[in-house]
Design a protein around this motif. Structure first.
Motif, PDB file in Angstrom:
ATOM      1  N   SER A 105      42.746  43.064  27.390  1.00  0.00           N
ATOM      2  CA  SER A 105      43.240  44.083  29.066  1.00  0.00           C
ATOM      3  C   SER A 105      43.216  42.836  29.984  1.00  0.00           C
ATOM      4  O   SER A 105      44.272  43.239  31.215  1.00  0.00           O
ATOM      5  N   PRO A 136      40.388  51.327  26.232  1.00  0.00           N
ATOM      6  CA  PRO A 136      38.770  51.519  26.414  1.00  0.00           C
ATOM      7  C   PRO A 136      37.948  51.493  25.777  1.00  0.00           C
ATOM      8  O   PRO A 136      36.339  51.785  24.916  1.00  0.00           O
ATOM      9  N   LYS A 160      38.931  48.559  31.649  1.00  0.00           N
ATOM     10  CA  LYS A 160      39.598  49.463  33.320  1.00  0.00           C
ATOM     11  C   LYS A 160      39.332  49.112  34.292  1.00  0.00           C
ATOM     12  O   LYS A 160      39.994  49.514  34.932  1.00  0.00           O
ATOM     13  N   ASN A 161      38.927  48.150  34.895  1.00  0.00           N
ATOM     14  CA  ASN A 161      39.212  46.624  36.136  1.00  0.00           C
ATOM     15  C   ASN A 161      40.604  46.313  36.177  1.00  0.00           C
ATOM     16  O   ASN A 161      41.077  46.747  36.735  1.00  0.00           O
ATOM     17  N   HIS A 240      49.622  56.081  30.053  1.00  0.00           N
ATOM     18  CA  HIS A 240      48.070  56.341  30.999  1.00  0.00           C
ATOM     19  C   HIS A 240      48.703  56.632  32.607  1.00  0.00           C
ATOM     20  O   HIS A 240      49.361  56.319  32.970  1.00  0.00           O
TER      21      HIS A 240
END
Length: 255
Positions: A105, A136, A160-161, A240
């Motif tokens: 992350s 994720p 995700k954050n 992404h």
């Protein structure tokens, strides 16, 4: 006398009492540093952060110690949290050609807005930026969350954050974000020839694990191993975008 420290404090308009209060030490301790005594590492890093400089700017004699560790090894920090914020910011701000990030992350980077601003600024200046974050939805991310004792859902939420916070970068040319499904043995943060490698350890949060600062000078150095690892994972990563995608179930190779 440590004129470098004294001049940096004057430039920052910070007094001996200010430094003592910020570090929770006696003002006499700071006075001894000004007279030439070298502080313990945790205090050096804290002073460097307070003055927004690198510790070797205040204690140049440390630079030679770093270079003497091993060929290409500039420094070894006992924990990721012990790496001064100025080291992270300088790493990315000084990039002229390429920035590469490989982690699950890397949310801690984005806690410092100046690092995100540095990434955006470097990308707009034409620096190539490649970011690899964990998928994720992958079992590898779930396993890492379990290993660290925070749970699979928390690790996925962190990613995700991070993706949400990286969104300002997505529309800039030369920037690409990919998701990987890899068991990471290290997180890698590269800017041109400088690398910070966060070594992972089982059942240990990445923030508590050591970090190596490596300089890539030739193909025989330790940095070559980590650069090759990044490239291998990059080729298997999935691009992404902000658009939702179905879970493909594809599994990439390990680092």
């Amino acid at each position: 006398m440590n004129d470098n420290l004294r001049n940096a404090m004057v430039a920052a308009r910070i007094t001996t009492t200010d430094v003592a209060a910020a570090l929770a030490v006696d003002p006499k301790t700071v006075s001894r540093w000004l007279k030439g005594r070298i502080p313990y590492p945790r205090h050096r890093w804290a002073v460097a952060d307070l003055l927004h400089v690198h510790e070797t700017d205040l204690w140049p004699q440390l630079a030679q110690q770093h270079h003497s560790l091993a060929d290409g090894v500039q420094a070894i920090y006992p924990h990721r949290w012990a790496v001064p914020h100025t080291v992270w910011r300088t790493l990315f701000q000084d990039a002229a050609k390429e920035i590469a990030i490989l982690t699950y992350s890397g949310l801690f980077l984005l806690e410092d807005r100046r690092i995100l601003d540095a990434l955006i600024g470097r990308a707009r200046a034409g620096v190539k930026v490649r970011i690899l974050l964990g998928d994720p939805n992958s079992p590898q991310v779930a396993a890492r969350g379990t290993d660290e004792g925070i749970g699979a859902d928390v690790m996925a939420a962190r990613i995700k954050n991070a993706l949400a916070l990286y969104r300002p970068l997505l529309g800039i040319p030369n920037v690409e974000v990919r998701l990987h499904r890899t068991v990471l043995y290290n997180s890698i943060y590269r800017a041109d020839t400088e690398l910070l490698v966060n070594i992972h350890a089982y059942a240990t949060p990445a923030a508590d694990a050591p970090v190596m600062h490596l300089h890539h000078a030739d193909e025989q150095g330790a940095s070559t191993v980590y650069l090759a690892s990044f490239e291998r994972i990059w080729t298997t990563g999935t691009p992404h975008s902000d658009e939702p995608r179905a879970d493909s179930g594809q599994d990439s190779g390990q680092s």
